[in-house]
Motif scaffolding. Structure first.
Motif, PDB file in Angstrom:
ATOM      1  N   TRP A   1      34.575  44.380  49.191  1.00 32.18           N
ATOM      2  CA  TRP A   1      33.587  44.086  48.158  1.00 32.18           C
ATOM      3  C   TRP A   1      32.376  43.436  48.827  1.00 32.18           C
ATOM      4  O   TRP A   1      32.514  42.450  49.546  1.00 32.18           O
TER       5      TRP A   1
ATOM      6  N   ASP B   1      29.465  42.559  43.911  1.00 39.15           N
ATOM      7  CA  ASP B   1      30.657  43.329  43.545  1.00 39.15           C
ATOM      8  C   ASP B   1      30.454  44.822  43.771  1.00 39.15           C
ATOM      9  O   ASP B   1      30.697  45.654  42.891  1.00 39.15           O
TER      10      ASP B   1
ATOM     11  N   LYS C   1      34.964  45.483  38.523  1.00 45.59           N
ATOM     12  CA  LYS C   1      35.657  44.429  39.264  1.00 45.59           C
ATOM     13  C   LYS C   1      37.055  44.232  38.678  1.00 45.59           C
ATOM     14  O   LYS C   1      37.203  43.998  37.477  1.00 45.59           O
TER      15      LYS C   1
END
Length: 455
Positions: free
Chosen positions: A176, A196, A217
């Protein structure tokens, strides 16, 4: 003479035995116990035992303790290898030499990557076009992102005029990432940070914004939680991330594990590649010059790896291995781009094609008899000729913008460390651009390619 030979032979045997005894002079390894649990899963009617399923919970205390105990065993063994430090010193000396990447031009600057030798990450330098490369300044040094070196630089992409740059960073080795936007002239970071982001490139549309990809996410662990619906977004500079436009991947019919967007150099087309695995992709194209244009399907299956190499007006140039395992280049109109309308531009050969574009030409690189061969074509498919390389070896590069007069490529072989050459597109000549500073004299060595008939 015989006595001398016998003495040397005896000495070698003694040293061999001594080194062997040193390498084996460790206590037997006492591995930690790994508990087995009663865990099964039914896959399509087949019950599969999985006694170590508990280790998949990477956030549990039991898994954390198991990892610590395994590391204790591993490093106890490694730390007691008597010649480990000697190996480290030798490898450090071998690897400690300057490494340079092929330059590329963005706006008013020429950029290149360089590692002084033992730096954890390559540093990005730049100098003004036309100036001496010796005057290059540091543009981005990822080694300074954090003192402990746990932040790394990912991708880097520039806006159309080179005035802005977007780059991604990874913190603590995570997949990420964050995307930061920089004023390329002042190096100031703007407020357009995107968070993210996972498995994504960055492709600018003019100087207005860029496309990127990510997943929703996950709740729970970032490491083990399932992410299988990749989505393509467009971020317009000066707006919040929450306002980014979802371009592809938001509905069940568009669900794919990997989705990537790429804007052609002329800013006319958005290419969207959708994949369900690491090989094979569907391919779509959208005309960005028409605000309300629909997404046009080029390939609706994943039986090939196909992508847009270049565009010229309404014509698309595709690289594909569809019915061509070694790849070929085809051309087709963007208004009706399905495979039945493809026309071969550079046909498949007995070698695998690795193409690039720059300076208004296509450069087709092949690996033939374990050495690189590069052919220069125009966009009508006419062969201009083979590029004369510095020798037998491997090359990479010949990338650039359509109006570039000079391109760069790297060359290396068994006696030549990675060396950068400048290629004059019109004259089709190469000249040395940068040779790494290294304590090595290639003139002391000879490398020949010899062919033998197998029995």
């Amino acid at each position: 003479m015989k006595r001398l030979f016998l003495l040397l032979f005896t000495l070698l045997i003694f040293m061999s035995c001594k080194n062997k005894s040193k390498s084996l002079n460790q206590s037997p390894i006492d591995y930690p116990n790994t508990k087995a649990v009663d865990s099964t899963t039914n896959y399509f009617g087949e019950v599969v035992n999985d006694p170590y399923r508990w280790l998949e919970d990477d956030r549990s205390e039991a898994t954390e303790q198991w990892v610590k105990s395994q590391n204790t065993v591993t490093f106890t063994y490694l730390d007691n290898i008597p010649y480990r430090e000697e190996l480290k010193e030798r490898l450090t000396k071998i690897w400690n030499y300057e490494k340079i990447g092929a330059p590329f031009v963005e706006g008013n600057y020429t950029y290149f990557r360089k590692n002084d030798g033992l730096q954890n990450q390559f540093v990005i330098y730049r100098y003004k076009n036309g100036e001496d490369p010796k005057n290059a300044e540091v543009f981005i040094d990822p080694n300074t992102f954090k003192e402990d070196g746990t932040i790394s630089l990912g991708g880097l992409s520039f806006s159309e005029d080179g005035s802005k740059a977007a780059y991604s960073i990874s913190e603590g080795g995570s997949d990420w990432r964050k995307i930061l936007v920089m004023n390329a002239e002042t190096k100031d970071i703007s407020k357009d940070t995107i968070v993210d982001v996972k498995f994504s490139g960055m492709s600018w549309y003019k100087n207005e914004g860029f496309f990127y990809s990510s997943y929703d996410k996950p709740e729970g662990s970032e490491l083990s939680a399932k992410t299988d619906q990749h989505k393509l977004y467009y971020h317009k500079l000066g707006t919040k991330q929450s306002e980014d436009k979802l371009v592809f991947g938001g509905i069940p019919e568009e669900k794919h594990r990997y989705v990537y967007g790429y804007v052609t150099e002329d800013n006319k087309y958005l290419s969207i590649s959708a994949k369900v695995s690491t090989s094979g992709n569907k391919l779509y194209v959208k005309d960005l010059s028409e605000p309300n244009s629909k997404l046009v399907e080029i390939l609706g299956h994943t039986d090939s790896d196909t992508y847009i190499l270049h565009s010229d007006g309404e014509m698309l140039f595709l690289v594909t291995n569809l019915n061509a395992p070694n790849k070929k280049i085809v051309k087709v109109k963007a208004s009706n781009p399905s495979p039945e309308n493809w026309t071969d531009l550079i046909a498949e050969t007995n070698q695998v094609l690795s193409p690039s574009v720059g300076g208004g030409y296509i450069f087709a690189e092949y690996m033939e008899d374990a050495v690189s061969k590069v052919l220069q074509y125009d966009f009508t498919g006419n062969l201009i000729g083979e590029i004369e390389l510095p020798g037998l070896g491997s090359v990479g590069g010949f990338n650039g913008k359509e109006d570039d007069k000079e391109l760069y490529y790297s060359f290396t072989n068994y006696v030549t460390p990675g060396t950068i050459y400048k290629f004059n597109v019109k004259e089709r000549t190469s000249q040395l651009y940068k040779k790494p500073e290294i304590d090595f004299n290639p003139e002391d060595y000879i490398s020949k390619q010899v062919f033998y008939t197998s029995k």
